[in-house]
Write a protein that holds these residues in place. Structure first.
Motif, PDB file in Angstrom:
ATOM      1  N   LEU B 231     -15.490  -1.942   2.642  1.00 11.28           N
ATOM      2  CA  LEU B 231     -15.034  -1.047   1.695  1.00 11.28           C
ATOM      3  C   LEU B 231     -13.571  -0.481   2.087  1.00 11.28           C
ATOM      4  CD1 LEU B 231     -18.220   1.224   1.210  1.00 11.28           C
ATOM      5  CD2 LEU B 231     -17.273  -0.500  -0.472  1.00 11.28           C
ATOM      6  N   ALA B 232     -12.895   0.046   1.277  1.00 14.12           N
ATOM      7  CA  ALA B 232     -11.656   0.552   1.638  1.00 14.12           C
ATOM      8  C   ALA B 232     -11.736   2.004   1.738  1.00 14.12           C
ATOM      9  CB  ALA B 232     -10.526   0.262   0.378  1.00 14.12           C
ATOM     10  N   ILE B 258      -8.907   0.415   6.203  1.00 18.94           N
ATOM     11  CA  ILE B 258      -8.409   1.605   6.363  1.00 18.94           C
ATOM     12  C   ILE B 258      -6.979   1.758   5.715  1.00 18.94           C
ATOM     13  CG2 ILE B 258      -7.418   3.519   8.203  1.00 18.94           C
ATOM     14  CD1 ILE B 258      -9.217   2.340  10.284  1.00 18.94           C
ATOM     15  N   VAL B 259      -7.159   2.744   4.765  1.00 23.69           N
ATOM     16  CA  VAL B 259      -5.817   3.076   4.003  1.00 23.69           C
ATOM     17  C   VAL B 259      -5.395   4.252   4.570  1.00 23.69           C
ATOM     18  CG1 VAL B 259      -4.807   3.366   1.769  1.00 23.69           C
ATOM     19  CG2 VAL B 259      -6.839   1.797   2.034  1.00 23.69           C
ATOM     20  N   ALA B 280      -7.029   3.689  -4.559  1.00 27.70           N
ATOM     21  CA  ALA B 280      -6.734   2.327  -3.637  1.00 27.70           C
ATOM     22  C   ALA B 280      -8.027   2.424  -2.523  1.00 27.70           C
ATOM     23  CB  ALA B 280      -5.594   2.447  -2.952  1.00 27.70           C
ATOM     24  N   VAL B 281      -9.044   3.325  -3.131  1.00 27.40           N
ATOM     25  CA  VAL B 281     -10.229   3.342  -1.998  1.00 27.40           C
ATOM     26  C   VAL B 281     -11.517   3.475  -2.652  1.00 27.40           C
ATOM     27  CG1 VAL B 281      -8.862   4.357   0.007  1.00 27.40           C
ATOM     28  CG2 VAL B 281     -10.116   5.995  -1.589  1.00 27.40           C
ATOM     29  N   ASP B 282     -12.635   2.858  -1.960  1.00 27.70           N
ATOM     30  CA  ASP B 282     -13.837   2.727  -2.434  1.00 27.70           C
ATOM     31  C   ASP B 282     -14.854   3.985  -2.144  1.00 27.70           C
ATOM     32  OD1 ASP B 282     -13.300   0.129  -3.544  1.00 27.70           O
ATOM     33  OD2 ASP B 282     -13.221  -0.325  -1.349  1.00 27.70           O
ATOM     34  N   ARG B 303     -11.694   4.145  -8.693  1.00 28.04           N
ATOM     35  CA  ARG B 303     -12.620   3.109  -8.306  1.00 28.04           C
ATOM     36  C   ARG B 303     -13.582   3.340  -7.186  1.00 28.04           C
ATOM     37  NH1 ARG B 303      -8.779  -0.560  -4.482  1.00 28.04           N
ATOM     38  NH2 ARG B 303     -10.734  -1.172  -3.165  1.00 28.04           N
ATOM     39  N   LEU B 304     -13.463   4.978  -6.719  1.00 26.05           N
ATOM     40  CA  LEU B 304     -14.327   5.545  -5.601  1.00 26.05           C
ATOM     41  C   LEU B 304     -15.848   5.312  -6.217  1.00 26.05           C
ATOM     42  CD1 LEU B 304     -12.497   8.994  -4.917  1.00 26.05           C
ATOM     43  CD2 LEU B 304     -13.334   7.109  -3.174  1.00 26.05           C
TER      44      LEU B 304
END
Lengths: 337, 673
Positions: B231-232, B258-259, B280-282, B303-304
């Motif tokens: 996952l991001a 990692i973002v 941009a992250v889950d 998209r979380l």
């Protein structure tokens, strides 16, 4: 200011200043005044505010007759009222938490000993204190039934009070003694000293046991010794300084020492009424309070025990008060059965 | 003579713990043994992931990215540079950097060198950094620690306190180092990081976490939160906050990304919103306060999928709102754990249908963790009894850096609560909890938030928990103050059943409730709501409505920043009416002086204002003197409000003066009504 807007007390004061006397005669309001003093406005006020004035006069008359010993912690309710004697400090607040836990339907009156208010002198015999309470209770509520309670050294007074009321034909449903100390009639000082030392040692042992390592225990003991030494030094220094007396604290100290002396002198005599003894925990049986000795004078007494971690000093305070209230309910439920 | 009744027959004593409860609440609840690579370090696990997915994207910051291989090589170079300056096992490197790819490189580099890293937030004041550096120096035989920083932050560090590595300025020297891995230097028993948290004495204390504890937590977290998915994760929260450890390492051992997000110091709330907008992250890990800020954002196309919430009490209402705002299924986890037990040691997955209490439960212990609610003498408590939460297991910190006394105090050896004769190392959390009748653990705030007000022991957490049950109060804090100084009182450390008053000797302790509400509330509303479950002594005297609660950089309520309650910000009781008669005015002045209060209304109650024991007697004594009447203690109980007692005093005065003979001579008239 218009007379209509002023409170009753001020209206009556205005009338009194003009030598106009007002008093209640059952549900009638009577008024005696110099001829011509009762103006139309005064008459109108007296007529229109009659009920308000009667209420005020009734309250004033009640207050004038009040029994200073009866402190109503909870005056409402349909259950048999409890009249409770606090410990040797005489603080009626002792029972505040317990009273709250017993609910809105349980009238609860704390008994304030003579001397607590700093005006009157403390009494020197348990019998006299009990007599004083008995008179105040009967004046306040002439007919029983009553439940009499006592806490710590106040248990002896409660015990004596129940006997006095009983001898005068009043119905005392039950005497409930919370964490009672039995008067140390035989071994006065040694027993007290043992009791005090033992509770100290137990408290220190408990604290030591909590420490995980020998070093931590050593630190605790040395810290305690250090604090004690520091206290002694401070006390020694303070002896040399003039002390500003606090009248409230002074009167409390006087009451406390007189009450303890009275307690030590007291010899309880057998009582045949119902007695419930509520102890903070089962270990209390082995304490210097000598709880079992109450069986000598109240052979049918029932014992009730609080939680294992309940302490005598805080048994009537939150959070312990809730468990003690439960014990009280249990004891009085038996009574009703 | 009667025999004394046996305990069972004569007592309704609160039991400690029955056998069945002991089995359920102590033994079965803590059956958490799970295998994990306890013989490896977090670096070993990262390297294994590098082998599995060398070309996958490991970290991204804006448009800059590094693959796993590149991150590995860059951190190898960092480690080599540090090793060349003498860094290695037993040494400590402070990482004082803003959020960036380089900060992750630096942390991995430090760990690869075998040293421990100390994350320090970029917004940390100079004085606090100096205290931390001196503490590290004192704890390492006077050796100055290494500080890895950036050009923009370099000036904050005094060169006399540390050897400074300026990462961006020294980058060329890093690039000259070999990209290949050096020999493994970190060990499972070695310290991975030290996080400095605020200490009750005002001096930060460093919590020392070993690689084994870190691996135990991250291995468990990867299993629970990722289930094998890469996952991001957004890296945005303070590095000095151990909540961030999850985001830093979990993705790197499982092939995630990692973002990195960079926020202005102290403005992390805004970064949270940017993360949502970036989409941009889950998965995101954050505090409830930060999550509350997300609530009003448009989440319909986010998209979380997963939220990990930790750090503070998590309201069910908030969890419900987030679940409803996102059209696809989401997983919301409440993770509880002190820094001393490695990030998180309890977990609960929110269930919108089942979780109906005000707060989301803190759930069940994590892998290889023991959670115990103990009373005095380390005895497990029974349902309904408040105790202190103790933690055992592989996540426990090594202790407090250079603070053996504090380590002894908080990490204790005690008989294993599960039974038997062996000793167990327990961390004393200072958090109060109790088992409810359904067998769930209820969190009741801090033991050091236990104060004594009016002679009664009061758990501030319990009051806050009740206040938060009000449908329109999403946030609150209750503190005890001394009225003479009118500042939040220092909360004293307290053991279960033992507490000291927070009030200094010259003040009277009062409770102040600070709250944020979704609609205007009256004091009467709040008091009535609290009185449904709380004792009178626990009802706050003052109520201060706030637009928002002050937060620390970690997103927790900043109690020290709560405003001082003053006549301007204290919410007046709805029915406040000024004293009107002369007696009321005199009495109000007397009470104000005695209770150290600025103003008292006609309907104010002496006991609600903090009148107790000695104060009551002093009040009676002064009233007697002032009014020259035989005012009794009982009068105050019968008529505890200002207007009520004033009227009674008027009645006494009337009774005392009405019996006199007539002043005037001459004819009189009498009327009857």
């Amino acid at each position: 200011m218009s007379l209509r807007a002023i409170p009753v007390a001020e209206l009556l004061a205005t009338l009194a200043a003009r030598d106009i006397k007002v008093w209640a005669d059952d549900d009638r309001l009577r008024c005696n005044a110099p001829a011509g003093a009762l103006t139309a406005e005064f008459r109108e006020q007296l007529r229109d505010r009659k009920d308000e004035i009667l209420d005020f006069l009734s309250m004033a008359a009640t207050v004038a007759r009040q029994q200073p010993a009866i402190v109503p912690l909870q005056s409402q309710g349909t259950r048999t009222p409890i009249f409770a004697v606090p410990g040797h400090v005489g603080a009626p607040f002792t029972f505040s938490d317990l009273s709250k836990h017993l609910g809105d339907d349980q009238p609860f009156y704390a008994l304030q000993p003579s001397g607590y208010d700093g005006q009157s002198e403390p009494m020197e015999r348990v019998e006299d204190i009990a007599e004083y309470f008995a008179r105040q209770i009967v004046e306040y509520q002439p007919a029983g039934p009553y439940i009499i309670a006592g806490y710590c050294s106040g248990a002896s007074t409660a015990f004596e009070l129940a006997k006095i009321l009983g001898q005068r034909g009043a119905e005392v449903r039950c005497v409930v003694l919370f964490g009672p100390l039995y008067p140390p009639t035989n071994e006065k000082l040694p027993r007290l000293a043992y009791f005090s030392a033992r509770s100290h040692v137990e408290a220190i042992a408990r604290e030591i046991a909590k420490r995980p390592t020998f070093a931590a225990r050593l630190r605790y003991v040395s810290g305690r010794l250090g604090n004690r030494l520091r206290d002694l030094v401070i006390r020694f220094r303070e002896r040399k300084q003039p002390v500003v007396a606090d009248p409230v604290l002074e009167s409390r100290a006087r009451l406390k020492s007189t009450a303890m002396a009275a307690f030590r002198r007291y010899i309880p005599m057998p009582y045949s009424g119902r007695v419930c003894i509520v102890l903070p925990n089962t270990d209390w049986l082995r304490s210097g309070a000598a709880a079992r000795r109450w069986l000598r004078v109240a052979p049918h007494a029932d014992f009730y025990f609080g939680p294992a971690n309940c302490r005598a000093a805080s048994m009537l305070e939150d959070p312990e008060a809730s468990a003690i209230a439960e014990l009280y309910r249990k004891a009085t439920k038996k009574l009703n059965d | 003579m009667n025999e004394v009744l046996p305990i069972a027959a004569g007592s309704t004593a609160v039991p400690l713990l029955k056998d069945a409860d002991h089995q359920a609440l102590v033994v079965e609840y803590n059956a958490t043994v799970a295998s994990y690579p306890s013989d490896r370090t977090i670096i070993d696990l990262f390297r294994e992931q590098v082998t599995r997915s060398p070309d996958a994207e490991a970290i991204r910051f804006g448009t800059a990215t590094l693959t796993y291989r590149q991150l590995d090589e860059r951190s190898n170079q960092m480690a080599a540079l540090l090793s060349s300056t003498g860094m290695g096992p037993g040494r400590i490197a402070v990482v004082f950097m803003t959020h960036s790819i380089e900060v992750v490189v630096a942390i991995l580099g430090v760990l690869k060198s075998g040293a421990a890293y100390v994350p320090v937030d970029a917004a940390t004041p100079e004085g606090r950094i100096a205290i931390i550096l001196k503490d590290i120096s004192n704890g390492t035989d006077g050796r100055a620690p290494v500080v890895i920083t950036q050009t923009g932050l370099q000036s904050v560090i005094s060169p006399s306190l540390a050897d400074i590595v300026v990462l961006d300025a020294d980058f060329s020297s890093i690039l000259n180092q070999p990209v290949s891995a050096g020999p493994p230097a970190a060990t499972p028993d070695g310290t991975a990081y030290i996080i400095f948290t605020s200490g009750s004495t005002g001096t930060p204390k460093g919590v020392e976490i070993a690689h084994r504890s870190l691996v135990n937590y991250i291995w468990w977290a990867a299993g629970v939160y990722c289930s094998g998915e890469g996952l991001a994760w957004p890296l945005f929260s303070s590095l000095a906050f151990d909540l961030t450890v999850t985001t830093l390492f979990t993705p790197l051992i499982i092939g995630g990304r990692i973002v990195v997000y960079l926020g202005d110091p102290g403005m992390q709330s805004m970064v949270v919103l940017k993360i949502i907008d970036d989409n941009a992250v889950d998965i995101i890990k954050l505090t409830p306060a930060h999550l509350a800020m997300v609530r009003d954002r448009d989440l319909s196309s986010t998209r979380l999928r997963k939220f990990i919430v930790g750090g503070e009490d998590f309201k069910t209402e908030l969890a419900r709102d987030i679940t409803k705002a996102i059209p696809h299924p989401v997983e919301i986890y409440n993770e509880y754990g002190p820094t001393e037990a490695t990030v998180g040691c309890m977990i609960h997955r929110f269930d919108i249908d089942r979780d109906l209490a005000a707060s989301v439960p803190i759930g069940i212990p994590a892998a290889n963790t023991g959670i115990y609610v103990l009373g005095e003498a380390y005895q497990p408590t029974g349902p309904g009894v408040i105790g202190e939460m103790f933690i055992a297991g592989d996540g426990l910190a090594k202790g407090y850096f250079n603070r053996p006394d504090l380590t002894d105090e908080r990490f204790r050896m005690a008989t294993d609560p599960q039974g038997g004769f062996s000793n167990l190392r327990l961390y004393k959390t200072g958090d109060l909890a109790r088992w409810n009748s359904k067998g769930s653990l209820e969190f009741l705030g801090r033991a050091d938030h236990q104060v004594k007000v009016g002679g009664a022991r009061v758990e501030l957490g319990e009051i806050e928990a009740r206040l938060l049950k009000h449908p329109h109060v999403p946030e609150c804090a209750v503190v005890a103050i001394s009225t003479s100084v009118a500042k939040p009182a220092t909360q004293t450390a307290a053991q279960i059943g033992h507490s000291e008053s927070p009030a200094p000797q010259d003040g009277i302790a009062r409770l102040v409730a600070y709250y944020v509400s979704s609609k205007p509330l009256t004091v009467a509303d709040l008091r009535a709501h609290l009185a449904e479950e709380l004792l009178e002594s626990m009802i706050p005297t003052y109520y201060v409505p706030l637009e928002r609660m002050p937060l620390t950089s970690n997103g927790k309520i900043d109690r020290a920043a709560l405003p001082e309650p003053t006549a301007d910000n204290i919410q007046p009781t709805q029915d406040f009416t000024a004293p009107s008669t002369e007696t009321e005015k005199t009495l109000a002045a007397l009470w104000c002086d005695l209770l150290k209060i600025e103003s008292i209304g006609r309907h104010d109650n002496f006991f609600d204002l903090g009148g107790e024991s000695l104060l009551v007697m002093r009040a009676v004594s002064r009233m007697r003197k002032t009014f020259d009447l035989d005012v009794q203690l009982r009068n105050l109980f019968e008529r505890p409000t200002l207007a009520g007692l004033a009227e009674m005093i008027d009645g006494m005065r009337w009774a005392a003066n009405s019996g006199g003979t007539s002043l005037s001579e001459g004819p009189r008239e009498e009327i009857e009504l």
